[in-house]
Design a protein around this motif. Sequence first.
Motif, PDB file in Angstrom:
ATOM      1  N   THR A  55     -10.061   1.323  11.046  1.00 23.74           N
ATOM      2  CA  THR A  55      -9.827   1.155  12.008  1.00 23.74           C
ATOM      3  C   THR A  55      -9.315   1.241  13.194  1.00 23.74           C
ATOM      4  O   THR A  55     -10.351   0.291  13.752  1.00 23.74           O
ATOM      5  N   GLY A  56      -8.088   1.215  14.093  1.00 23.02           N
ATOM      6  CA  GLY A  56      -8.274   0.655  15.166  1.00 23.02           C
ATOM      7  C   GLY A  56      -7.540  -0.566  15.017  1.00 23.02           C
ATOM      8  O   GLY A  56      -6.257  -0.793  15.926  1.00 23.02           O
ATOM      9  N   VAL A  57      -6.921  -1.011  13.854  1.00 18.55           N
ATOM     10  CA  VAL A  57      -6.071  -2.150  13.273  1.00 18.55           C
ATOM     11  C   VAL A  57      -4.304  -0.992  14.103  1.00 18.55           C
ATOM     12  O   VAL A  57      -4.193  -0.465  13.972  1.00 18.55           O
ATOM     13  N   LEU A  58      -3.538  -2.280  14.526  1.00 18.42           N
ATOM     14  CA  LEU A  58      -2.915  -1.876  15.023  1.00 18.42           C
ATOM     15  C   LEU A  58      -1.450  -1.591  14.350  1.00 18.42           C
ATOM     16  O   LEU A  58      -0.776  -2.920  13.895  1.00 18.42           O
ATOM     17  N   ALA A  59      -1.664  -0.112  13.349  1.00 18.24           N
ATOM     18  CA  ALA A  59      -0.542  -0.696  11.644  1.00 18.24           C
ATOM     19  C   ALA A  59      -0.395   0.867  11.683  1.00 18.24           C
ATOM     20  O   ALA A  59      -1.235   2.219  12.079  1.00 18.24           O
ATOM     21  N   ALA A  60       0.269   1.496  10.404  1.00 19.48           N
ATOM     22  CA  ALA A  60       0.101   2.870  10.502  1.00 19.48           C
ATOM     23  C   ALA A  60       0.653   2.334   8.861  1.00 19.48           C
ATOM     24  O   ALA A  60       1.979   1.574   8.545  1.00 19.48           O
ATOM     25  N   ALA A  61       0.396   3.348   8.375  1.00 19.82           N
ATOM     26  CA  ALA A  61       1.573   3.251   6.964  1.00 19.82           C
ATOM     27  C   ALA A  61       1.695   4.291   6.094  1.00 19.82           C
ATOM     28  O   ALA A  61       0.749   5.657   6.941  1.00 19.82           O
ATOM     29  N   TYR A  62       2.359   4.871   5.098  1.00 20.51           N
ATOM     30  CA  TYR A  62       2.756   5.587   4.541  1.00 20.51           C
ATOM     31  C   TYR A  62       3.457   6.179   3.260  1.00 20.51           C
ATOM     32  O   TYR A  62       3.058   4.712   2.620  1.00 20.51           O
ATOM     33  N   GLY A  63       2.890   6.741   2.457  1.00 19.95           N
ATOM     34  CA  GLY A  63       2.852   7.211   1.389  1.00 19.95           C
ATOM     35  C   GLY A  63       1.426   6.870   0.254  1.00 19.95           C
ATOM     36  O   GLY A  63       0.621   5.790   0.612  1.00 19.95           O
ATOM     37  N   ASP A  64       2.230   6.728  -0.923  1.00 21.54           N
ATOM     38  CA  ASP A  64       0.615   5.752  -1.775  1.00 21.54           C
ATOM     39  C   ASP A  64       2.371   5.607  -3.031  1.00 21.54           C
ATOM     40  O   ASP A  64       2.660   5.993  -3.629  1.00 21.54           O
ATOM     41  N   PRO A  65       1.900   4.134  -3.303  1.00 21.58           N
ATOM     42  CA  PRO A  65       2.222   2.773  -2.371  1.00 21.58           C
ATOM     43  C   PRO A  65       2.446   3.134  -1.198  1.00 21.58           C
ATOM     44  O   PRO A  65       3.394   3.391  -0.474  1.00 21.58           O
ATOM     45  N   ALA A  66       1.723   2.198  -0.561  1.00 18.18           N
ATOM     46  CA  ALA A  66       2.189   2.279   1.094  1.00 18.18           C
ATOM     47  C   ALA A  66       3.286   1.321   1.964  1.00 18.18           C
ATOM     48  O   ALA A  66       3.476   0.081   1.550  1.00 18.18           O
ATOM     49  N   ILE A  67       3.729   2.776   2.231  1.00 13.87           N
ATOM     50  CA  ILE A  67       5.019   1.146   3.322  1.00 13.87           C
ATOM     51  C   ILE A  67       4.357   1.706   4.478  1.00 13.87           C
ATOM     52  O   ILE A  67       3.730   2.006   4.850  1.00 13.87           O
ATOM     53  N   VAL A  68       4.562   0.504   4.891  1.00 16.13           N
ATOM     54  CA  VAL A  68       3.071  -0.655   6.525  1.00 16.13           C
ATOM     55  C   VAL A  68       3.814  -0.634   7.659  1.00 16.13           C
ATOM     56  O   VAL A  68       5.351  -1.594   7.259  1.00 16.13           O
ATOM     57  N   VAL A  69       3.555  -0.341   8.669  1.00 17.04           N
ATOM     58  CA  VAL A  69       4.453  -1.085   9.739  1.00 17.04           C
ATOM     59  C   VAL A  69       3.209  -1.679  10.592  1.00 17.04           C
ATOM     60  O   VAL A  69       2.224  -1.065  10.834  1.00 17.04           O
ATOM     61  N   THR A  70       3.611  -2.635  11.142  1.00 21.48           N
ATOM     62  CA  THR A  70       2.347  -3.839  11.998  1.00 21.48           C
ATOM     63  C   THR A  70       3.439  -4.395  12.910  1.00 21.48           C
ATOM     64  O   THR A  70       4.745  -4.153  12.907  1.00 21.48           O
ATOM     65  N   CYS A  71       2.838  -4.843  13.436  1.00 23.71           N
ATOM     66  CA  CYS A  71       3.710  -6.132  15.069  1.00 23.71           C
ATOM     67  C   CYS A  71       3.655  -7.518  15.336  1.00 23.71           C
ATOM     68  O   CYS A  71       2.122  -7.687  14.010  1.00 23.71           O
ATOM     69  N   THR A  72       4.092  -8.106  15.173  1.00 23.97           N
ATOM     70  CA  THR A  72       3.985  -9.616  15.054  1.00 23.97           C
ATOM     71  C   THR A  72       4.880 -10.144  16.258  1.00 23.97           C
ATOM     72  O   THR A  72       5.789  -9.431  16.523  1.00 23.97           O
ATOM     73  N   ASP A  73       4.305 -11.417  17.341  1.00 25.08           N
ATOM     74  CA  ASP A  73       4.760 -12.183  17.854  1.00 25.08           C
ATOM     75  C   ASP A  73       6.023 -12.834  16.890  1.00 25.08           C
ATOM     76  O   ASP A  73       6.720 -13.410  18.112  1.00 25.08           O
ATOM     77  N   ALA A  74       5.670 -13.607  16.124  1.00 21.06           N
ATOM     78  CA  ALA A  74       6.437 -14.331  15.040  1.00 21.06           C
ATOM     79  C   ALA A  74       7.378 -13.663  13.658  1.00 21.06           C
ATOM     80  O   ALA A  74       7.473 -12.818  13.353  1.00 21.06           O
TER      81      ALA A  74
END
Length: 153
Positions: A55-74
């Motif tokens: 909980t609280g992680v900087l991410a979002a997911a959609y569907g099963d299997p999951a499409i995952v959205v995150t942020c990075t600086d690299a």
Amino acid sequence: MLCSLAASLLAGCSADPVRVDPPPLPADLEPACRAFLDDLPPTLAEEEPAEVEPTGVLAAAYGDPAIVVTCTDAAPPEFDRFSACDQVNQVGWFVPESQVDEPEGDVEVYALSHSPIVRLEVPGEYRPNGVAAALAELAEPIRAHLTQIGPCL
């Protein structure tokens, strides 16, 4: 029936949470990433939101299997000054060449034209239409909340 009604509100009754371990993000980039994630569309590539853990992680997911959205600086290690990107609604996306060559495999796509960088992980079964739809749907919240750092050519 009750589960079906609640599913639309709670992103599913029986689906297990999606375990996400995003890369570390510098503290100064966290507010922009959080604003971006808070403004994601209600569905992505026609998939419903999925619960993310921890909980609280900087991410979002959609569907099963999951499409995952995150942020990075690299940028990914495959990216260099000679790499090509695709522009989708004024956002420059990079796909590692090894993943382009496998049209049915999982793919990671990076929005390198903005900071923080958005990383989109798409399971192979959503290719090709799901990738294209997700890139188009993510463009508006990227442009609204993340800093454009230049074209991704």
